[in-house]
Design an enzyme around this catalytic site. Sequence first.
Site, PDB file in Angstrom:
ATOM      1  N   ASN A  26       6.338  -1.548  10.964  1.00 34.42           N
ATOM      2  CA  ASN A  26       6.566  -1.922  12.204  1.00 34.42           C
ATOM      3  C   ASN A  26       5.457  -1.208  13.403  1.00 34.42           C
ATOM      4  OD1 ASN A  26       8.165   0.439  11.673  1.00 34.42           O
ATOM      5  ND2 ASN A  26       7.991   0.698  13.853  1.00 34.42           N
ATOM      6  N   ILE A  29      -0.798   1.926  11.076  1.00 35.90           N
ATOM      7  CA  ILE A  29      -1.473   1.165   9.883  1.00 35.90           C
ATOM      8  C   ILE A  29      -0.482   0.353   8.917  1.00 35.90           C
ATOM      9  CG2 ILE A  29      -2.500   1.830   7.772  1.00 35.90           C
ATOM     10  CD1 ILE A  29      -3.616   4.244   9.052  1.00 35.90           C
ATOM     11  N   GLY A  30       0.649   0.640   8.844  1.00 36.37           N
ATOM     12  CA  GLY A  30       1.719  -0.100   8.336  1.00 36.37           C
ATOM     13  C   GLY A  30       1.732  -1.484   8.846  1.00 36.37           C
ATOM     14  N   TYR A 178       2.558  18.805   7.799  1.00 38.61           N
ATOM     15  CA  TYR A 178       2.242  17.067   7.432  1.00 38.61           C
ATOM     16  C   TYR A 178       0.951  16.868   6.417  1.00 38.61           C
ATOM     17  CZ  TYR A 178       0.246  12.311   8.624  1.00 38.61           C
ATOM     18  OH  TYR A 178      -0.142  11.332   8.362  1.00 38.61           O
TER      19      TYR A 178
END
Length: 324
Positions: A26, A29-30, A178
Amino acid sequence: MPTSTTWDVRRPPRAEGSVILVTGGNAGIGYFVAEQLAATGATVVLGCRSPAKADAATAAIRARVPGARVRAVRLDLADLSSLGDAAESLETERLDAVVHNAGAARDDPPREETGDGHELMFGTNHLGHFALTRWLMPLLEAAPAARVVTMGSFAAKSERLDLDDLQSRTDYRPKRTYGRSKLAQMHFGLELDRRLRAVGSTVSSVVAHPGGALDGLTPSRPPVHERTTAARLRTAPAALLVQGKHAGAWPAVRAVLDPAVRGGELWGPRAFGLRGLPRREPVWDHLADTTVAARLWAASRALTGTDPSPSTDCQCGGFCSCPP
């Protein structure tokens, strides 16, 4: 058929009839992975935590891709107990690919935890995808030659896992945590392929990373992403070194669709691993450490209570949910 020398990022092969899940499809990059896959005629399912954001993304894709076959399911990788229901909600007999893209990122303290008590970034980015794969594997095995594509990060190249402190309990630094969570994902993707090969599975597992991808270099996709003039001007000089998120999606899209791609490979941008057309690159030295990968797998299995790799030894149909 396209080969390593003929791949065109703007004209990937058609994929009608394929069903592909993109976690976190949503935003960022996705979203562009999902948009580019939808343009091939594939049925693309967005795995999203927020229904409102999922609706916005599906509308944006349909506006760009007439006739797009796109829909969404609710997916919260931070809630391990919900993942079986999420997989069932796909309502498909097979899955031709999954792109493990969704992720949490925190720039500042304090340290946060998921409802399961795991550090938020490690728990979402790595453990969530690790456990989700267990539920997806029967659907992947039902496809002729499915692929699991795990989206890592260039930030992981300079990190090393602390196997004694995977949850960053003793030394929490958000950016490092991360990077390590993404490194754990990449180890997972490569170790998964080794385990799939060991049992002769038709599923393959590939790792990709987007290089350097900035919002200011990313084309607008309202209401999902709107690039302001100020942002465009501010980041224009960086285009010599990095790229937008639409280009950051290219390695994952190629890893899904190119028939020349093989399990256990690493795909990223061509220029210094930061920008440019997608290409296969050598697996980073620390990612090739199978001892670290095996220890991470064992720890992940203990933390999630499940195992995504097919096994001939378990008693639950080959996709282990037996106690670790």
